[in-house]
Write an enzyme that holds these catalytic residues in place. Structure first.
Site, PDB file in Angstrom:
ATOM      1  N   THR A   1       0.795  -1.224   0.000  1.00 49.26           N
ATOM      2  CA  THR A   1       0.000   0.000   0.000  1.00 49.26           C
ATOM      3  C   THR A   1       0.831   1.279   0.000  1.00 49.26           C
ATOM      4  O   THR A   1       0.270   2.371  -0.085  1.00 49.26           O
ATOM      5  CB  THR A   1      -0.951   0.029   1.218  1.00 49.26           C
ATOM      6  OG1 THR A   1      -0.191  -0.117   2.423  1.00 49.26           O
ATOM      7  CG2 THR A   1      -1.976  -1.094   1.119  1.00 49.26           C
TER       8      THR A   1
ATOM      9  N   ASP B   1      -2.935  -8.305   8.305  1.00 44.13           N
ATOM     10  CA  ASP B   1      -1.743  -7.848   9.011  1.00 44.13           C
ATOM     11  C   ASP B   1      -0.817  -9.054   9.110  1.00 44.13           C
ATOM     12  O   ASP B   1      -1.239 -10.120   9.592  1.00 44.13           O
ATOM     13  CB  ASP B   1      -2.135  -7.349  10.404  1.00 44.13           C
ATOM     14  CG  ASP B   1      -0.986  -6.695  11.163  1.00 44.13           C
ATOM     15  OD1 ASP B   1       0.166  -7.127  10.976  1.00 44.13           O
ATOM     16  OD2 ASP B   1      -1.254  -5.778  11.957  1.00 44.13           O
TER      17      ASP B   1
ATOM     18  N   SER C   1      17.718  -4.592   4.983  1.00 38.41           N
ATOM     19  CA  SER C   1      18.126  -3.203   5.240  1.00 38.41           C
ATOM     20  C   SER C   1      19.619  -3.177   5.511  1.00 38.41           C
ATOM     21  O   SER C   1      20.203  -4.178   5.939  1.00 38.41           O
ATOM     22  CB  SER C   1      17.372  -2.660   6.462  1.00 38.41           C
ATOM     23  OG  SER C   1      17.908  -1.426   6.894  1.00 38.41           O
TER      24      SER C   1
ATOM     25  N   TYR D   1      15.419  -2.655  16.171  1.00 37.08           N
ATOM     26  CA  TYR D   1      15.183  -2.616  14.725  1.00 37.08           C
ATOM     27  C   TYR D   1      16.334  -3.299  13.993  1.00 37.08           C
ATOM     28  O   TYR D   1      16.112  -4.120  13.093  1.00 37.08           O
ATOM     29  CB  TYR D   1      15.022  -1.184  14.226  1.00 37.08           C
ATOM     30  CG  TYR D   1      14.895  -1.123  12.720  1.00 37.08           C
ATOM     31  CD1 TYR D   1      13.772  -1.641  12.077  1.00 37.08           C
ATOM     32  CD2 TYR D   1      15.918  -0.598  11.921  1.00 37.08           C
ATOM     33  CE1 TYR D   1      13.660  -1.631  10.695  1.00 37.08           C
ATOM     34  CE2 TYR D   1      15.813  -0.566  10.547  1.00 37.08           C
ATOM     35  CZ  TYR D   1      14.688  -1.090   9.942  1.00 37.08           C
ATOM     36  OH  TYR D   1      14.586  -1.085   8.559  1.00 37.08           O
TER      37      TYR D   1
END
Length: 251
Positions: free
Chosen positions: A12, A59, A139, A152
């Site tokens: 999205t 989700d 990442s 994270y």
């Protein structure tokens, strides 16, 4: 790539949406997934003018719903050729001693467990057909650790380890596994991290030219269009001005 089917999580916004658009421009049918029904329907309407599109609202943290939705795909969309595990985010930027445990749960549940749930649901079909391609969006935070990035970074290090483990476990099964590890990409990422503080989020990208979602989408497209014998196992990409998570040449 015509008549191939790609399932993209986190479709999205950001990298997921850019990837869906690029795939549609190249005749790849789509299963687009996300939590925000209105955005999914808007994207479905846009892309359905080019290819077949099916939208799944869930989700990735909801294990039972992940399996229910993916296992319940219509026949026309059930044979997933490409899985783009893109859903993920960061919550907070605090030293470990001040960290919010709800933020920790969200990052580990979405970035790690969600990726595992979706992969587990899609893999049986790929194994049955001895064909498929899994793209895990990691990442640079999975390649190093930076101050206040603690959990994270841990979640993205886990993605890196899972990507390597997948590639080992699926060797000889006809399934390619790749990780794309972007540096700073201007998306809603920082706005989510800073709890909707738009000014603080915008400041992250000031003074230099960051990567765009379209940059990463093009790399994903390049990865999935290599010849059958070529597997791009692990790719890290940063903008010219970024040397590491903490060293960025800002004017």
């Amino acid at each position: 790539m015509k008549n191939k089917i790609a399932l993209i999580t986190g479709a999205t916004s950001g990298i997921g949406r850019a990837t869906a658009r690029l795939f549609a421009n190249n005749d790849v049918d789509l299963v687009i997934c996300g939590r925000r029904t209105d955005r999914l329907e808007t994207l479905k309407k846009e892309l359905s003018e080019k290819v077949k599109v099916h939208a799944l609202v869930f989700d990735v943290r909801n294990k039972s719903l992940v399996f229910e939705r993916i296992n319940g795909l219509p026949e026309d969309f059930s044979k997933i050729d490409i899985l783009v595990n893109n859903a993920g985010n960061a919550h907070g930027l605090d030293p470990i001693q001040l960290g919010n445990t709800e933020d920790w749960d969200a990052m580990l549940d979405i970035n790690v467990k969600g990726l595992l749930y979706v992969s587990k649901a899609v893999l049986p079909g790929m194994l049955e057909r001895a064909s498929g391609h899994i793209i895990n969006i990691g990442s640079t935070a999975g390649k190093e650790v930076y101050p206040n990035g603690n959990v994270y970074c841990a979640s993205k290090h886990a993605v890196d380890a899972i990507n390597q483990g997948m590639r080992l476990d699926l060797n000889g099964k006809g399934i390619k596994v790749a990780a794309i590890n972007p540096g700073m990409v201007e998306t809603e990422f920082s706005e989510v991290r800073f709890k909707g503080d738009k000014d603080r989020a915008a400041n992250v990208y000031k003074g230099f030219t960051p990567l765009t979602p379209e940059d990463i989408a093009e790399i994903i497209w390049f990865t999935v269009t290599r010849p059958p014998h070529v597997n791009i196992a692990d790719l890290t990409v940063m903008s010219l001005d970024q040397a590491s998570s903490t060293i960025v040449n800002k004017s």
